[in-house]
Design a protein around this motif. Sequence first.
Motif, PDB file in Angstrom:
ATOM      1  N   CYS A  34       7.216   3.932   3.345  1.00  0.00           N
ATOM      2  CA  CYS A  34       7.273   3.520   2.038  1.00  0.00           C
ATOM      3  C   CYS A  34       6.682   1.856   2.362  1.00  0.00           C
ATOM      4  N   LYS A  36       5.638  -1.771   0.536  1.00  0.00           N
ATOM      5  CA  LYS A  36       6.377  -2.613  -0.327  1.00  0.00           C
ATOM      6  C   LYS A  36       5.211  -3.428  -1.073  1.00  0.00           C
ATOM      7  N   GLN A  61       9.603  -5.345  -3.039  1.00  0.00           N
ATOM      8  CA  GLN A  61      10.319  -4.304  -3.325  1.00  0.00           C
ATOM      9  C   GLN A  61       9.464  -2.956  -2.956  1.00  0.00           C
ATOM     10  N   HIS A  62      10.070  -1.891  -2.564  1.00  0.00           N
ATOM     11  CA  HIS A  62       9.363  -0.609  -1.993  1.00  0.00           C
ATOM     12  C   HIS A  62       8.449  -0.053  -3.411  1.00  0.00           C
ATOM     13  N   ASP A  63       7.443   0.701  -3.225  1.00  0.00           N
ATOM     14  CA  ASP A  63       6.672   0.837  -4.088  1.00  0.00           C
ATOM     15  C   ASP A  63       7.175   2.150  -4.824  1.00  0.00           C
ATOM     16  N   SER A  64       7.646   1.993  -6.197  1.00  0.00           N
ATOM     17  CA  SER A  64       8.146   3.371  -6.815  1.00  0.00           C
ATOM     18  C   SER A  64       7.429   4.780  -6.470  1.00  0.00           C
ATOM     19  N   CYS A  66       7.037   6.174  -3.939  1.00  0.00           N
ATOM     20  CA  CYS A  66       7.536   6.771  -2.473  1.00  0.00           C
ATOM     21  C   CYS A  66       8.914   6.632  -2.560  1.00  0.00           C
ATOM     22  N   THR A  67       9.731   5.865  -3.416  1.00  0.00           N
ATOM     23  CA  THR A  67      11.390   5.826  -3.563  1.00  0.00           C
ATOM     24  C   THR A  67      11.624   5.401  -4.903  1.00  0.00           C
ATOM     25  N   ASN A  68      13.059   5.969  -4.783  1.00  0.00           N
ATOM     26  CA  ASN A  68      13.740   5.548  -6.163  1.00  0.00           C
ATOM     27  C   ASN A  68      14.572   4.214  -5.813  1.00  0.00           C
ATOM     28  N   ASP A  69      14.626   3.592  -4.644  1.00  0.00           N
ATOM     29  CA  ASP A  69      15.176   2.525  -4.046  1.00  0.00           C
ATOM     30  C   ASP A  69      14.409   1.301  -4.427  1.00  0.00           C
ATOM     31  N   ASN A  70      14.915   0.716  -5.469  1.00  0.00           N
ATOM     32  CA  ASN A  70      14.417  -0.477  -6.121  1.00  0.00           C
ATOM     33  C   ASN A  70      15.027  -1.856  -5.483  1.00  0.00           C
ATOM     34  N   GLN A  72      15.415  -5.293  -3.846  1.00  0.00           N
ATOM     35  CA  GLN A  72      14.411  -6.196  -3.397  1.00  0.00           C
ATOM     36  C   GLN A  72      14.991  -6.664  -2.204  1.00  0.00           C
TER      37      GLN A  72
END
Length: 115
Positions: A34, A36, A61-64, A66-70, A72
């Motif tokens: 993913c 960032k 922050q990971h790009d929304s 490709c992941t729901n993990d926000n 930082q």
Amino acid sequence: GAPTQVDSLDADQQEIADFAFSQLSTRPGAPVGCTKNLLRVENFSQQVVQGSLFKFDLVMQHDSACTNDNTQSKCSMVVWDKPWENYREVQWDQVNCDEDDNNDETESFIVGAPT
């Protein structure tokens, strides 16, 4: 000279931060997957030493997409810039990223050395 703290980045300083961010994703051992996004630059300082030494934190922050993990993450960066030599380089031995600590659960020990 002594490091100078910078509150608001000018175009040249923003270019240094963008350069460091672009180098992060291509560095050896960089996490793959993913992408960032750079959220902000913090703690920016500039020091004159045979060119300029820039120290700052990149908050990402990971790009929304490709992941729901926000969550930082932060990387403390050091970039040495000598424009008259066309030299601009991240000082990798001084870079420290949150996620590097998380991915590498084992401490680096020298085999046979007392702990």
